[in-house]
Design a protein around this motif. Structure first.
Motif, short mmCIF file in Angstrom:
data_model
loop_
_atom_site.label_atom_id
_atom_site.label_comp_id
_atom_site.label_asym_id
_atom_site.label_seq_id
_atom_site.Cartn_x
_atom_site.Cartn_y
_atom_site.Cartn_z
N LYS A 31 23.98 -53.34 43.54
CA LYS A 31 24.55 -52.49 44.53
C LYS A 31 24.80 -53.05 45.84
N THR A 58 24.03 -48.76 38.48
CA THR A 58 23.95 -49.74 39.66
C THR A 58 23.50 -48.95 40.83
N TYR A 77 17.52 -49.55 50.98
CA TYR A 77 18.72 -50.18 50.78
C TYR A 77 19.68 -50.26 51.65
N GLY A 88 20.64 -57.27 44.92
CA GLY A 88 21.07 -56.39 43.91
C GLY A 88 22.51 -56.35 43.83
N GLU A 102 19.79 -48.78 40.36
CA GLU A 102 19.48 -50.08 40.06
C GLU A 102 18.40 -50.08 38.89
#
Ligand code: MSP
Length: 589
Positions: free
Chosen positions: A91, A164, A48, A89, A167
């Motif tokens: 996030k 979040t 991420y 996403g 996810e």
């Protein structure tokens, strides 16, 4: 409609679970044996980009790198190592908004940090994928179309908790209540502690429930597909529970930063489906993946096991592809016993660690101390103590001692003498064995066994044990050297010179084996060691691991070779910061 709380991550209405399959369920695929010469697509999770990399991320990548390098030493079979960044996403969308930047700028910046870190850490990746690349968007959309084409998607209303930072959707049983920073009660994920919020929207659902039986069969027939074993058992237990269908899209009004559902501009593809398909994208999907799929070996952290061991294999079976060949699972790093978190301010920056401990020093620490089955703790003193004792003192000291000009004035790989170190079963008889002692034969037996032992540990994802066995041999070799005190032997006396050379030859042979075996873990140091021993780059593969050929009556191409010119210390001793040294002595800094 409110979903009833289920036992797994997603809770969906019972009627979803009862829908009859439209086509026969796929047969569970069989595991293919691995070995040199076979294709091998090793992957790290994609990371991420909502924050910079930390040592936990580096650990995932190093495990994969060590496996990839080890595999490369075994034989010339084609292998790839893919890593990259997971950029879509909510996030990321939220992180960009909070940073006052656009998602694409945040992604470019953070992805660059991961790429730089892995290059700096000598991670031997052959592909670095970003999920925002066109090749990936195309793969995800093709994958989606394949799911849809097989009748495995349907639209329905979803209502439940969404987390979040993780996810994922959570059931009532997976959340708890805790006070937030202001002391107000808030709902959090039981597993990660991250806050969750109630969501109600129309989504596409994937008929995951249809794959419970095929997944069970797949696991039953592949006991080694998930290692270490305790994680295999965890997954089997999950599959004994209910397996509801999975929400695989989000409303575009909430999530714009993602790949749109083909043909439905109101929906964005769920970030985990998007992310998992990266493994196919790097294999060449949808055009040229057959050469590489399913030769996939995924390294993943325990927190993302369900996504890789349940959702991913099911999605693959759904589109008619085999699940990956292997899933290697690791646990997490804590810092001084605490979970790393931005709010605690204890996130450890890997680049600072390289500066402090050197790149190989830190690689060695993580791989030597990281035990996949359990969480491991990082703190500075532990790194310094381990690296000094094993790399600087035991290994570096041994090299230094047997190559010192006082003891080896010609700077060569000396000759081995069979009459000093006789081969035979009667080695307990000192007369018959020349000058070698019983412990010396034990050393030879240990180093003879070492390559197979190390390979076995690597194959079972026990890299720390492989290193433990190398270190045990290094210590045994130091014992051998100490026992025969070659510095006391006189070069002018032919009998003593013969034995002195033999002691040096055996020690250098041991070091040569350790150097080859350590390449996957400490590539730069292993290169320095092997170059000092005059081992050429083309002599560093597993086929070159025949230990002490002269003892076995075979020629040794190293005998008489001039040693490499770099006489510097193999590994510099790391200093404990002065402040800390003084504190331990009870002095004021
Ligand atoms: N983007 C997903 C993975 C998608 S793969 C198709 C993700 N990213 S992550 O950045 O949160 O985590 C990436 C990897 O880092 C995971 O394997 C995770 O377990 C690992 N680690 C994150 N924190 C860690 C530690 N503290 N210690 C060790 N590894 C850790 O999940």
């Amino acid at each position: 409609m409110v979903r009833p709380p289920g036992l797994t991550m997603l809770s969906l209405p019972a009627r979803c679970l009862l829908r009859p399959p439209r086509r026969p369920l796929p047969a569970p695929p069989r595991r293919r044996s691995s070995g040199p010469g076979r294709r091998w697509l090793l992957t790290t999770p994609i990371f991420y980009v909502n924050g910079p990399p930390h040592i936990g991320h580096l650990y995932s990548a190093l495990l994969a790198d060590a496996l990839h390098r080890h595999r490369g030493l075994l034989g010339p079979g084609p292998g790839r190592l893919a890593t990259g960044t997971d950029e879509h996403g909510l996030k990321i969308q939220q992180a960009a908004a909070a940073a006052g930047t656009s998602p694409s700028e945040l992604c470019a910046q953070m992805s660059g940090l991961f790429r730089d870190l892995f290059s700096r850490a000598d991670v031997s990746f052959t592909d670095f994928i970003r999920t925002t690349e066109p090749r990936h968007r195309r793969a995800v959309q093709c994958f989606w179309a394949a799911l849809q084409g097989r009748g495995l998607l349907y639209k329905d209303f979803y209502e439940g908790w969404y987390c979040t930072p993780d996810e994922c959707f959570l059931t009532q049983a997976q959340i708890t209540e805790r006070p937030d920073a202001q002391g107000r009660p808030c709902k959090v994920s039981l597993e990660s502690g991250h806050q969750v919020y109630w969501t109600k929207e129309e989504n596409y659902m994937f008929k995951l429930s249809e794959f419970q039986e095929p997944l069970r069969k797949w696991l039953q027939g592949n006991r080694h597909v998930i290692s270490p074993e305790p994680f295999y058992q965890v997954v089997r237990r999950w599959l004994e529970e209910d397996l509801p269908d999975l929400s695989v899209s989000r409303e575009r009004s909430r999530l714009q930063w993602g790949i749109p559902v083909p043909g439905d501009s109101t929906q964005t593809i769920y970030v985990w489906v998007d992310a998992l398909v990266n493994y196919l994208t790097v294999a060449g999907y949808p055009d040229a993946h057959h050469a590489w799929w399913p030769a996939a070996h995924h390294v993943v952290g325990k927190d993302i096991l369900k996504f890789h061991a349940i959702y991913w294999p099911a999605l693959l079976m759904a589109v008619g592809l085999d699940p990956p060949e292997q899933i290697y699972v690791h646990s997490h790093w804590t810092v001084h016993g605490q979970k790393m978190s931005k709010s605690l301010g204890n996130v450890v920056d890997p680049v600072a660690c390289f500066k402090q401990y050197t790149m190989d020093g830190f690689r060695y620490f993580l791989l030597r101390q990281g035990v996949p089955e359990r969480d491991c703790d990082y703190y500075e003193e532990k790194v310094i103590k381990l690296v000094n004792s094993e790399l600087a003192d035991a290994l570096g000291g041994l090299l230094n001692r047997c190559t010192a000009s006082s003891i080896n004035p010609n700077g060569i790989y000396p000759h081995f003498s069979e009459s000093c170190f006789r081969k035979g079963s009667d080695h307990m008889d000192v007369e018959a064995s020349g000058r070698a002692l019983a412990e010396d034969y034990e050393l030879v037996a240990s180093v003879d066994r070492l390559p197979l032992q190390v390979t076995d540990y690597f194959e079972h994802f026990q890299i720390y044990k492989a290193l433990e066995s190398v270190v045990a041999c290094v210590r045994q070799t130091n014992g051998f050297f100490q026992r025969h005190a070659p510095w006391k032997l006189c070069r002018d006396n032919p009998a003593e010179k013969c034995w002195l050379d033999t002691v040096l030859h055996v020690t250098l042979e041991c070091l040569r084996i350790y150097g080859i075996l350590l390449q996957p873990v400490i590539p730069a140091t292993a290169d320095k060691l092997l170059s000092r021993l005059a081992v050429k780059p083309e002599e560093r593969a597993f086929t070159d691991l025949t230990f002490l050929p002269r003892y076995h009556g075979k020629p040794c191409s190293f005998e008489g070779r001039r040693l490499g010119p770099d006489t510097g210390a193999l590994f510099p001793r790391l200093e404990t910061p002065i402040r800390r040294q003084m504190e331990t002595k009870g002095l004021r800094p």
